[in-house]
Write an enzyme that holds these catalytic residues in place. Structure first.
Site, PDB file in Angstrom:
ATOM      1  N   HIS A   1       7.962  -3.716  24.376  1.00  0.00           N
ATOM      2  CA  HIS A   1       9.216  -3.730  23.479  1.00  0.00           C
ATOM      3  C   HIS A   1       9.630  -2.598  22.818  1.00  0.00           C
ATOM      4  O   HIS A   1      10.651  -1.960  22.855  1.00  0.00           O
ATOM      5  CB  HIS A   1       8.887  -5.038  22.452  1.00  0.00           C
ATOM      6  CG  HIS A   1       9.839  -4.957  21.413  1.00  0.00           C
ATOM      7  ND1 HIS A   1      11.136  -5.210  21.551  1.00  0.00           N
ATOM      8  CD2 HIS A   1      10.007  -4.904  19.861  1.00  0.00           C
ATOM      9  CE1 HIS A   1      11.950  -5.312  20.259  1.00  0.00           C
ATOM     10  NE2 HIS A   1      11.112  -4.911  19.439  1.00  0.00           N
TER      11      HIS A   1
ATOM     12  N   HIS B   1       9.014   1.079  14.814  1.00  0.00           N
ATOM     13  CA  HIS B   1       9.748   0.411  14.230  1.00  0.00           C
ATOM     14  C   HIS B   1       9.015  -0.964  13.917  1.00  0.00           C
ATOM     15  O   HIS B   1       9.461  -1.695  12.504  1.00  0.00           O
ATOM     16  CB  HIS B   1      11.087  -0.051  14.682  1.00  0.00           C
ATOM     17  CG  HIS B   1      11.182  -1.064  15.711  1.00  0.00           C
ATOM     18  ND1 HIS B   1      11.022  -0.829  17.052  1.00  0.00           N
ATOM     19  CD2 HIS B   1      11.402  -2.329  15.715  1.00  0.00           C
ATOM     20  CE1 HIS B   1      10.922  -1.720  17.873  1.00  0.00           C
ATOM     21  NE2 HIS B   1      11.352  -2.992  16.929  1.00  0.00           N
TER      22      HIS B   1
ATOM     23  N   GLU C   1       5.545  -3.764   9.715  1.00  0.00           N
ATOM     24  CA  GLU C   1       5.539  -5.201   9.860  1.00  0.00           C
ATOM     25  C   GLU C   1       4.446  -5.960  10.278  1.00  0.00           C
ATOM     26  O   GLU C   1       3.910  -6.686   9.847  1.00  0.00           O
ATOM     27  CB  GLU C   1       7.038  -5.668  10.283  1.00  0.00           C
ATOM     28  CG  GLU C   1       7.084  -6.939  10.364  1.00  0.00           C
ATOM     29  CD  GLU C   1       7.489  -7.658   8.929  1.00  0.00           C
ATOM     30  OE1 GLU C   1       7.572  -6.974   8.211  1.00  0.00           O
ATOM     31  OE2 GLU C   1       7.409  -8.964   8.693  1.00  0.00           O
ATOM     32  N   ASP C   2       4.132  -5.567  11.462  1.00  0.00           N
ATOM     33  CA  ASP C   2       2.998  -6.127  12.439  1.00  0.00           C
ATOM     34  C   ASP C   2       1.695  -5.605  12.213  1.00  0.00           C
ATOM     35  O   ASP C   2       0.709  -6.248  12.732  1.00  0.00           O
ATOM     36  CB  ASP C   2       3.426  -6.260  13.826  1.00  0.00           C
ATOM     37  CG  ASP C   2       4.620  -7.006  14.110  1.00  0.00           C
ATOM     38  OD1 ASP C   2       5.111  -7.669  13.094  1.00  0.00           O
ATOM     39  OD2 ASP C   2       5.530  -6.471  15.158  1.00  0.00           O
TER      40      ASP C   2
ATOM     41  N   ASP D   1      16.883  -2.729  18.936  1.00  0.00           N
ATOM     42  CA  ASP D   1      15.872  -3.859  18.593  1.00  0.00           C
ATOM     43  C   ASP D   1      16.403  -5.120  18.902  1.00  0.00           C
ATOM     44  O   ASP D   1      15.853  -5.572  19.747  1.00  0.00           O
ATOM     45  CB  ASP D   1      15.175  -3.582  17.265  1.00  0.00           C
ATOM     46  CG  ASP D   1      14.257  -4.532  16.814  1.00  0.00           C
ATOM     47  OD1 ASP D   1      13.364  -4.961  17.877  1.00  0.00           O
ATOM     48  OD2 ASP D   1      14.497  -5.305  15.538  1.00  0.00           O
TER      49      ASP D   1
ATOM     50  N   ASP E   1      43.524  -8.742  33.153  1.00  0.00           N
ATOM     51  CA  ASP E   1      43.033  -7.510  32.582  1.00  0.00           C
ATOM     52  C   ASP E   1      41.360  -7.325  32.736  1.00  0.00           C
ATOM     53  O   ASP E   1      40.654  -6.740  31.979  1.00  0.00           O
ATOM     54  CB  ASP E   1      43.353  -7.096  31.392  1.00  0.00           C
ATOM     55  CG  ASP E   1      42.961  -8.153  30.386  1.00  0.00           C
ATOM     56  OD1 ASP E   1      42.567  -9.005  30.605  1.00  0.00           O
ATOM     57  OD2 ASP E   1      43.262  -7.599  29.081  1.00  0.00           O
TER      58      ASP E   1
HETATM   59 MN    MN Z   1      11.213  -4.956  17.080  1.00  0.00          MN
END
Ligand code: MN
Length: 736
Positions: free
Chosen positions: A48, A72, A76-77, A141, A261
């Site tokens: 990811h 990133h 958090e993880d 992300d 179009d």
């Molecule tokens: Mn992420």
């Protein structure tokens, strides 16, 4: 999609502005930190961040953005393995700030927002990201998460898709990243209306499926023709996205065959004449559909949109649309007439958010060929909302407030009834002082009590918004007229006394009546009421009062007047006893007691009440009993103006702490909280006469009765207690 860091590095190779070593280092950090974690798809997690970094690279962003893309999700993880400080130390403050910005956005929940709220949410997003790279990485992300959404549960898919459609796609649009915008919209549609999505997709494949390379070859033909006529031009081509076709079919009730179009080209030239020449070359090379030709240059649309539109038939009978315009027309088309006007005049007064983003986009486009990556990043570090913040209600509605706004402003922004019943506030679940400053993204909860008797007059000095101030004034104006009159009367009396003149009650009434008339008010009570509820400040009427006083009261002896002006309150000091702490108006040598309900201390604004046989009891001006008493006709005439005798209260003998006072402490409950408080008070040499604790879940309220000498002393005691970490708030008075 790249499969490994080496493949990604291979893509970076010819981009001199990217620091390959730093990128590798960020990757190996991420790989180590996410080790053992898996995506819902079962793949190793590192897939990811790698994919996000690739998208960021495609957006032409810098080294720090790529590093942040790798890192990133780590805060958090993997918070047990890495901290923001460590990221800052290893990768610098820019990377740390981008990662931090993204982590904060994770905690914002915006599922199922109404359109109006969605706009606030987008603004909050921008407001929270002081560096637009946060949003770029966040969009990358989200794009990868959307591409792999099929692994999530159905209801999750829907809410994520909805959020993407309402928040992220419009953000991408605003930032001028059309490619990401279209992909996000298409992917969202796939989960929001799978049947509609498949229909349009099949229609496209049925009709254009085998025509790969059609647009490129048509573009080439157009280019050759334009060059043959020596026209200077910029040519872009696009294939309409599934979502755009879907929208057009549903909103304009068209069938797929009426969409002309799907393939489109835009030619931008330098002047109007070239527009028509270019049109000629197109019609020369391709067969046109006459009813599809529109000359919006000679006949502009009502919104001043100007361009030539034509639809022609290309190879294998495929129609495509061509728009031809000048750069000037292009600016209007893309950013509206207002932007064009500003662009022309260079005017930039109070630009709104889209204006600011427009400038950023322009800067990014024009400075693309710089060698200095810092130059590229500078416009991205911008605070789009310098004077606004966005906070949540507990139901995750968003409230927009000015910077510096307090929970009181928040409460009144919701409803005046919420503000009027407010007794406290929580921010992100913790009790905070009601005058604390709110910050972007906080969840604010107002604690109400049905027994609350309304806002405090002090709030008028705390609130930041005029909305809150007006609502508080409205409260006092409406609910408390008779009280306001008494309060206003006291303030006017005080003001008149400053001039050091003696006057009779009748003279005073005449003075006030004339001032009221001069201000266009009905009578004296109206003036008192206005001053009482705070609609008019006494200092504003001060000069008029003096004026009328000079007129009504003839100075018998000008020297005496001048003399008395030198003293602060000569009349009062004559009436009060020299040794007493309190000076009373119109009562001489009277025993003074301090009311237990409010425990006034020197420095407080006070008022006296003549009791039956027990002297005068002194209350704080804001005391609830004073409010009730002043409204009670039975007590009229028994309330007297009082003030502190500074000669006594500021004497050294009184410095030790002579006055009873009560403070309430709001804190997280711990077994040692009482000890912490009493220890802190002992260290400050404060005498404690009683202490009570009430536990309430994880929190507690501790009420302490102390001795103190004056309001400054009180403030320092309260500040001292505030230093204890577990203590959230310290207020004066009893709340138990
Ligand atoms: Mn992420």
């Amino acid at each position: 999609m790249v499969k490994s860091i080496d493949e990604l590095i291979a893509l970076i190779k010819d981009r001199g502005y990217i620091d390959v070593e730093k990128v590798r280092k960020a990757y190996s950090y991420a790989e180590r930190l996410h080790e053992g974690q898996k995506r819902v798809s079962g793949e190793p997690y590192i897939i990811h961040p790698l994919a996000v970094a690739e998208i960021v690279l495609e957006l032409q962003l810098d080294t720090d953005s790529i590093c942040a893309a790798f890192l990133h999700d780590t805060i958090e993880d993997c918070s047990d393995k890495i901290s923001l400080q460590e990221i800052r130390k290893e990768f610098g403050s820019d990377v740390a700030e981008i990662v931090d910005g993204i982590t904060k956005l994770v905690h914002i929940n915006f599922e199922n927002k109404e359109e109006e709220q969605a706009e606030n949410l987008r603004k909050m997003f921008l407001a929270m990201s002081k560096d637009l790279r946060v949003i770029f990485v966040k969009l990358a992300d989200r794009l990868h998460n959307m591409r792999t959404l099929n692994f999530k549960k159905t209801e999750k898919q829907r809410s994520i898709a909805l959020e993407t459609m309402h928040v992220y796609a419009p953000l991408a649009h605003r930032l001028g990243i059309q490619r990401i915008k279209y992909e996000l919209e298409d992917l969202s549609l796939k989960y929001l209306d799978p049947i509609g999505y498949d229909e349009v997709k099949m229609d496209i494949e049925r009709r254009y499926g085998e025509n790969k390379g059609f647009l490129e070859s048509a573009q080439k033909t157009v280019e050759q023709n334009l060059k043959a006529y020596n026209i200077k031009f910029t040519l872009t081509g696009r294939v309409k996205s599934i979502f755009s076709i879907y929208k057009k079919m549903y909103s304009q009730a068209k069938s797929f065959d009426e969409i002309y179009d799907f393939y489109a080209m835009r030619i931008i030239v330098d002047n109007e004449l070239d527009c028509y020449t270019a049109l000629g070359t197109i019609h020369e090379a391709f067969k046109s559909i006459p009813q599809r030709f529109k000359d919006y240059i000679s006949t502009p649309k009502p919104n001043m949109y100007r361009s030539l539109h034509t639809t022609v038939i290309g190879r294998e009978g495929i129609p495509f649309e061509v728009q031809i315009r000048t750069w000037e027309m292009h600016t209007v088309a893309e950013f509206g007439l207002a932007a064009h006007w500003k662009y022309k005049t260079g005017e930039s007064a109070k630009p709104d958010i889209d204006d600011k983003l427009y400038w950023i986009r322009t800067m990014l486009e024009t400075e693309k060929n710089t060698d200095d990556p810092d130059e590229l990043i500078k416009p991205l570090k911008i605070d789009l909302f310098e004077d606004e913040i966005f906070v949540f209600t507990p139901h995750s509605d968003i409230i927009n407030l000015p910077v510096g706004a307090t929970p009181i402003d928040f409460a009144y922004a919701i409803h005046s009834a919420v503000g009027n019943k407010m007794v406290g506030a929580k921010v992100n679940g913790n009790i905070v002082p009601i005058d604390s400053k709110l910050e972007n993204g906080q969840i604010v909860e107002i604690l109400n009590s049905s027994s609350s008797k309304g806002p405090s007059r002090d709030w008028l000095n705390i609130v930041k918004t005029s909305e809150a101030r007006n609502k508080i004034r409205q409260f006092f104006k409406k609910e408390k007229r008779s009280e306001n009159i008494v309060v206003g009367k006291l303030e006017v009396d005080r003001e008149l006394k400053r001039y050091g003149r003696s006057f009779t009650e009748a003279q005073k009434q005449e003075v006030v009546k004339s001032v009221a008339a001069r201000l266009g008010l009905n009578d004296a009570d109206d003036l008192y009421n206005n001053i009482g509820y705070g609609g008019m400040s006494v200092s504003k009427v001060s000069l008029k009062l003096k004026d009328e006083l000079d007129r009504v009261v003839n100075p018998q002896n000008p020297d005496a007047v001048a003399q008395s002006k030198l003293e602060k309150a000569p009349k009062a000091s004559k009436l009060g006893s020299d040794s007493q702490s309190v000076i009373l108006d119109s009562v001489d040598n009277c025993e003074v007691k301090y009311a237990k309900c409010c425990n006034p201390i020197p420095g407080d604004t006070i008022i006296g009440f003549i009791t039956k046989g027990h002297g005068v009891s002194i209350h704080k001006y804001e005391c609830e009993n004073v409010r009730l008493g002043l409204n009670n006709p039975d007590q009229s005439g028994r309330w007297v103006v009082a003030s502190w005798n500074e000669r006594v209260t500021q004497s050294p003998q009184q410095k030790g702490g002579n006055y009873d006072a009560v403070i309430s402490v709001f804190a997280d409950y711990t077994q040692t909280i009482l000890a912490d408080i009493t220890l802190a008070l002992a260290e400050m040499n404060v005498a404690v006469s009683a202490i009570t604790i009430r536990k309430n879940g994880d929190a507690c309220i501790v009420e302490v009765a102390i001795k103190c000498s004056n309001i400054d002393h009180m403030r320092s005691i309260m500040q001292g207690l505030h230093k204890i970490k577990k203590i959230k708030d310290v207020v004066r008075g009893s709340v138990l």
